[in-house]
Design a protein around this motif. Structure first.
Motif, PDB file in Angstrom:
ATOM      1  N   VAL A   1       8.284 -29.518 -25.028  1.00 37.46           N
ATOM      2  CA  VAL A   1       8.315 -27.672 -26.106  1.00 37.46           C
ATOM      3  C   VAL A   1       8.454 -26.871 -25.948  1.00 37.46           C
ATOM      4  CG1 VAL A   1       7.043 -28.036 -28.712  1.00 37.46           C
ATOM      5  CG2 VAL A   1       7.251 -29.739 -28.274  1.00 37.46           C
ATOM      6  N   TYR A   2       9.799 -26.565 -25.924  1.00 36.69           N
ATOM      7  CA  TYR A   2       9.259 -24.919 -25.421  1.00 36.69           C
ATOM      8  C   TYR A   2       8.792 -23.525 -26.332  1.00 36.69           C
ATOM      9  CZ  TYR A   2      11.381 -21.808 -21.199  1.00 36.69           C
ATOM     10  OH  TYR A   2      11.790 -21.489 -20.506  1.00 36.69           O
ATOM     11  N   THR A   3       7.838 -22.846 -25.796  1.00 35.23           N
ATOM     12  CA  THR A   3       7.945 -22.118 -26.317  1.00 35.23           C
ATOM     13  C   THR A   3       6.709 -20.606 -25.722  1.00 35.23           C
ATOM     14  OG1 THR A   3       6.886 -21.204 -28.528  1.00 35.23           O
ATOM     15  CG2 THR A   3       5.915 -23.173 -27.466  1.00 35.23           C
ATOM     16  N   SER A   4       7.067 -19.450 -27.087  1.00 35.88           N
ATOM     17  CA  SER A   4       6.483 -18.171 -25.860  1.00 35.88           C
ATOM     18  C   SER A   4       4.706 -18.983 -25.534  1.00 35.88           C
ATOM     19  CB  SER A   4       6.762 -17.383 -26.818  1.00 35.88           C
ATOM     20  OG  SER A   4       8.163 -16.593 -26.290  1.00 35.88           O
ATOM     21  N   SER A   5       4.597 -18.218 -24.140  1.00 40.25           N
ATOM     22  CA  SER A   5       2.903 -18.261 -24.352  1.00 40.25           C
ATOM     23  C   SER A   5       1.845 -17.234 -24.956  1.00 40.25           C
ATOM     24  CB  SER A   5       2.593 -18.286 -22.880  1.00 40.25           C
ATOM     25  OG  SER A   5       2.981 -19.198 -22.730  1.00 40.25           O
ATOM     26  N   THR A   6       2.228 -16.519 -24.899  1.00 41.58           N
ATOM     27  CA  THR A   6       2.576 -14.870 -25.860  1.00 41.58           C
ATOM     28  C   THR A   6       3.256 -14.138 -26.327  1.00 41.58           C
ATOM     29  OG1 THR A   6       2.765 -13.290 -24.007  1.00 41.58           O
ATOM     30  CG2 THR A   6       0.828 -14.235 -23.752  1.00 41.58           C
ATOM     31  N   ALA A   7       2.436 -13.363 -28.174  1.00 47.54           N
ATOM     32  CA  ALA A   7       4.053 -12.378 -28.563  1.00 47.54           C
ATOM     33  C   ALA A   7       3.649 -11.100 -28.343  1.00 47.54           C
ATOM     34  CB  ALA A   7       3.355 -12.514 -29.648  1.00 47.54           C
ATOM     35  N   LEU A   8       5.120 -10.431 -27.963  1.00 51.43           N
ATOM     36  CA  LEU A   8       4.985  -9.012 -27.337  1.00 51.43           C
ATOM     37  C   LEU A   8       5.597  -7.921 -28.460  1.00 51.43           C
ATOM     38  CD1 LEU A   8       4.946  -6.934 -24.816  1.00 51.43           C
ATOM     39  CD2 LEU A   8       7.507  -7.289 -24.666  1.00 51.43           C
ATOM     40  N   ARG A   9       4.365  -7.501 -28.246  1.00 53.47           N
ATOM     41  CA  ARG A   9       4.854  -5.789 -29.497  1.00 53.47           C
ATOM     42  C   ARG A   9       4.912  -4.432 -28.808  1.00 53.47           C
ATOM     43  NH1 ARG A   9      -1.050  -4.025 -32.789  1.00 53.47           N
ATOM     44  NH2 ARG A   9      -1.092  -3.487 -30.817  1.00 53.47           N
ATOM     45  N   TYR A  10       6.139  -3.746 -29.358  1.00 48.54           N
ATOM     46  CA  TYR A  10       6.689  -2.592 -28.806  1.00 48.54           C
ATOM     47  C   TYR A  10       5.344  -1.725 -28.871  1.00 48.54           C
ATOM     48  CZ  TYR A  10      10.210   0.183 -26.643  1.00 48.54           C
ATOM     49  OH  TYR A  10      10.931   1.357 -25.917  1.00 48.54           O
ATOM     50  N   VAL A  11       6.009  -0.987 -27.894  1.00 49.16           N
ATOM     51  CA  VAL A  11       4.955   0.158 -28.015  1.00 49.16           C
ATOM     52  C   VAL A  11       5.358   0.931 -29.152  1.00 49.16           C
ATOM     53  CG1 VAL A  11       6.802   2.455 -26.956  1.00 49.16           C
ATOM     54  CG2 VAL A  11       4.660   2.218 -25.988  1.00 49.16           C
ATOM     55  N   ASP A  12       6.277   0.486 -30.392  1.00 55.14           N
ATOM     56  CA  ASP A  12       6.125   2.006 -31.356  1.00 55.14           C
ATOM     57  C   ASP A  12       5.456   0.293 -32.546  1.00 55.14           C
ATOM     58  OD1 ASP A  12       8.017  -0.328 -31.743  1.00 55.14           O
ATOM     59  OD2 ASP A  12       9.628   0.015 -32.316  1.00 55.14           O
ATOM     60  N   GLY A  13       4.712  -0.692 -32.199  1.00 57.66           N
ATOM     61  CA  GLY A  13       4.286  -0.953 -32.840  1.00 57.66           C
ATOM     62  C   GLY A  13       4.578  -2.773 -33.227  1.00 57.66           C
ATOM     63  N   LYS A  14       6.536  -2.676 -33.705  1.00 57.56           N
ATOM     64  CA  LYS A  14       7.118  -3.364 -33.999  1.00 57.56           C
ATOM     65  C   LYS A  14       7.295  -5.091 -32.821  1.00 57.56           C
ATOM     66  CE  LYS A  14       9.657  -0.055 -37.055  1.00 57.56           C
ATOM     67  NZ  LYS A  14      11.446   0.133 -36.550  1.00 57.56           N
ATOM     68  N   LEU A  15       7.208  -6.661 -34.156  1.00 58.98           N
ATOM     69  CA  LEU A  15       7.792  -7.063 -32.938  1.00 58.98           C
ATOM     70  C   LEU A  15       9.042  -7.568 -32.944  1.00 58.98           C
ATOM     71  CD1 LEU A  15       4.292  -8.889 -33.000  1.00 58.98           C
ATOM     72  CD2 LEU A  15       5.976 -10.368 -33.202  1.00 58.98           C
ATOM     73  N   TYR A  16      10.128  -7.508 -31.766  1.00 56.41           N
ATOM     74  CA  TYR A  16      11.780  -7.528 -31.856  1.00 56.41           C
ATOM     75  C   TYR A  16      11.357  -8.957 -31.488  1.00 56.41           C
ATOM     76  CZ  TYR A  16      11.565  -2.565 -32.276  1.00 56.41           C
ATOM     77  OH  TYR A  16      11.545  -1.216 -32.729  1.00 56.41           O
ATOM     78  N   GLU A  17      10.620 -10.067 -31.856  1.00 55.76           N
ATOM     79  CA  GLU A  17      11.133 -11.165 -31.883  1.00 55.76           C
ATOM     80  C   GLU A  17      11.413 -12.112 -33.115  1.00 55.76           C
ATOM     81  OE1 GLU A  17       9.751 -12.955 -28.981  1.00 55.76           O
ATOM     82  OE2 GLU A  17      11.089 -14.630 -29.819  1.00 55.76           O
TER      83      GLU A  17
END
Lengths: 241, 404
Positions: B354-370
């Motif tokens: 079950v391949y899935t991200s370990s962390t979430a990245l929030r861009y410098v503008d505060g938004k999640l682009y995931e």
């Protein structure tokens, strides 16, 4: 808003009771250790640890007779805990310093001589999780790794790269965090009649939270309860005749 | 003392009732569910297989905060269905493939992929990838730009003489290639197909891929005379995060943040760590590159290719433009061990991965682009006809943005 209502309620109770002749009011303070009762599930190298805190309160007591009283202790109390990681993750940790405004209400049973008495408290409490501060060190995904000599071992992740340390205000999540805590308490201690109106006391007390710190927001949710052990001392002043 | 006994005697009933009440209340706590490691479940039944998977996701998935999937509803709907199926029946195993596809269809993690560990499933070698399925349904969908276009068409058409290119087989299924050169004598161009830059750079045996990278890094070290840089990560599938400091850190003399990441601190879906700054660190002796930098990316630029695009855009000088198409939308960093972050990928007896991200990245503008993708400053869409004819409108736009 909830915090203000709670404080107002406490003030009204205190105000009502002060008008009674067999009424005592005082000041108490103490040290506590809070244990978070939960389950870490299958998480490896991770455990919860109890943390120290302090509490301060204004006990108010209404004596029904020489041996029985009703007591309320509006108080500020810290109920903190820590998550620590071990082995390769040694040094990674997270502390929750939680502040509660709490109102214990209890039956106060007294026994013993005129001067030195023993007592037993039994009752319940309602608390409001007013604020929290988080502090700790976590793995930094974007860390710049240290330049180590060839063949060097890194027994801990922090030997190979810096972690990220933080100390900040905790932002409550209204979907998850339950800020009202209800529970029961039991305490025992001794009191000493210093002067006719002044009474010193020392007490050990146990608060057992009965409400999960989290709202019911997911299936297979692992509950988290506070168990708080308090040692406190204080002084009561009897009002009226 | 007598009055004490009298009092206790008179109030014995109330006292006992009080102690009983407090004791009874004290036991009023919810039982904690037993949460086992997903890979410890025995694959004896579909019921077990489902529980292992559902709990693994419940505790490890990093995007519950923003994901639209109602994971409780998934349990209520599919647990009874799986409970009725037979894990040793080939028809039921094939049905389960469809159910897993349905259950995961709305997950926003674009790294997300499942692989069923059963010979009964025709596609068992392939992943169930909800992001890929959505991607292919999008109106603008196109496949990767042919690697030969970067390797054989771009250099003679757009690069000056003296360009360097090379490839190397990193494994039986993994070939790295890089192209570096100059355009109009003063624009530095770099394309590579995956983020293995540190790996290639440190290979003990000299090779042409290494030489292409070295050409680029040597030019960046002496930027005098350069009017601009074009970094081309189109159709780049990502790779090692450590390449970020090598590539983007080589263009700056100061640390800067591209946003923040967070992982898990507890088993609850919303038990996150605080946001931890995601920082680019300057390379050794790196100078700040102040002339225009154009990053080229397309809808097949994913993972590290997206993070690099985002990092370049976040550079403090404001001299970076992103040309091309909105990226794929899979930018949560990941490791293959979920003990690191108490989140991320795992396996069960029935699911080999079950391949899935370990962390979430929030861009410098505060938004999640995931699941959304990072948008370009200047959109230039994929043009198959132009590429087939040997021209590259996206690269030409990039070149036009660098003043001579």
């Amino acid at each position: 808003m909830k915090k203000k209502c709670l404080l107002l309620g406490l003030g009204v109770i205190a105000g009502t009771l002060t008008s009674h002749a067999q009424f005592s009011i005082g000041l108490e303070g103490g040290y506590n250790k809070n244990h978070i009762i939960t389950n870490i599930g299958f998480r490896a190298f991770t455990k919860y640890e109890p943390l120290d805190g302090f509490n301060i309160g204004i006990p108010v007591k209404y004596d029904l007779n020489n041996w029985f009283a009703i007591q309320a202790d509006p108080q500020y109390i810290q109920k903190s805990y820590k998550i620590v990681r071990s082995s390769y993750f040694e040094g990674i940790n997270h502390t929750n310093k939680n502040s509660y405004i709490q109102l214990p209400l209890m039956a106060h049973f007294t026994f013993g001589s005129q001067k030195l008495k023993g007592f037993l408290n039994l009752g319940g409490y309602a608390g409001y999780w007013s604020s929290s501060r988080i502090k700790g060190t976590q793995i930094d995904t974007f860390a710049k790794v240290y330049e180590l000599p060839d063949g060097a071992q890194t027994p801990s992740i922090l030997d190979g790269e810096p972690g990220y340390s933080y100390n900040e205000k905790f932002i409550f999540d209204s979907r998850r965090d339950r800020r009202i805590e209800l529970g029961v308490l039991a305490g025992t201690g001794v009191s000493y009649q210093l002067k006719p109106r002044y009474e010193l006391f020392a007490e050990g007390r146990y608060y057992r939270g009965l409400t999960d710190q989290q709202k019911n927001y997911m299936l297979n949710q692992i509950p988290r309860y506070n168990d708080t052990y308090v040692i406190q001392v204080g002084c009561m002043y009897r009002l009226g005749k | 003392m007598k009055s004490t006994y009298l009092f206790l005697y008179k109030n014995m009933l109330q006292l006992i009732l009080g102690i009983c009440l407090v004791s009874a209340l004290a036991s009023c706590r919810k039982e904690s569910p037993q949460i086992n490691d997903p890979k410890r479940y025995i694959e004896g039944s579909f019921s077990e297989a489902f529980e292992a998977y559902w709990n693994g996701m419940n505790n490890n998935y990093i995007f519950w905060d923003t994901d639209p999937t109602n994971w409780d509803e998934i349990y209520r709907k599919y647990q009874p269905i799986f409970a009725k199926m037979n894990i040793n029946d080939s028809t039921d195993v094939r049905k389960s493939y469809t159910y897993f596809k349905e259950m995961t269809s709305t997950l926003i993690d674009s790294h997300y992929a499942l692989r069923i560990n059963s010979p009964y499933v025709q596609d068992s070698a392939a992943y169930i990838s909800p992001s890929d399925a959505r991607h292919q349904k999008s109106l603008d969908y196109h496949g990767n730009i042919n690697p030969n276009f970067f390797y054989s068409t771009i250099p003679p058409k757009y690069l000056d003489r003296g360009y360097v290119r090379g490839f190397i087989n990193l494994s039986a299924t993994d070939q790295f290639f890089a192209v570096a050169g100059k355009i109009k004598g003063n624009i530095l161009y770099l394309h590579f197909n995956e983020f293995s830059l540190n790996v290639i750079k440190d290979l003990p045996t000299p090779n042409n891929a290494q030489k292409a990278l070295q050409y680029y890094f040597d030019e960046v070290k002496k930027p005098e005379g350069l009017k601009g840089i074009i970094i081309d990560v189109r159709s780049n599938g990502g790779g090692y995060l450590s390449d970020l400091d090598l590539l983007v850190g080589g263009l700056t003399d100061k640390e800067f943040s591209i946003g923040a990441t967070r992982s898990k601190i507890g088993n609850g879906r919303l038990d996150y760590t605080p946001w931890i700054p995601a920082t680019v660190h300057p390379g050794k002796d790196a100078k700040l590159f102040t002339a225009p930098i154009i990053v080229l990316a397309d809808l097949n630029s994913v993972s590290m290719a997206e993070m690099t695009t985002m990092a370049l855009k976040a550079m403090p000088g404001g001299n970076v433009k992103f040309v091309g198409e909105r990226t794929w939308g899979g930018n949560g960093p990941l490791l293959n061990n979920n003990d690191y972050y108490n989140s991320g990928q795992f396996s069960t007896g029935f699911l080999s991965l079950v391949y899935t991200s370990s962390t979430a990245l929030r861009y410098v503008d505060g938004k999640l682009y995931e699941g959304i993708g990072f948008p370009p400053d200047i959109e230039v869409k994929y043009n198959k006809a132009a590429l087939d004819a040997g021209t590259d409108p996206q690269l030409e736009k990039a070149i036009s943005l660098i003043p001579q």
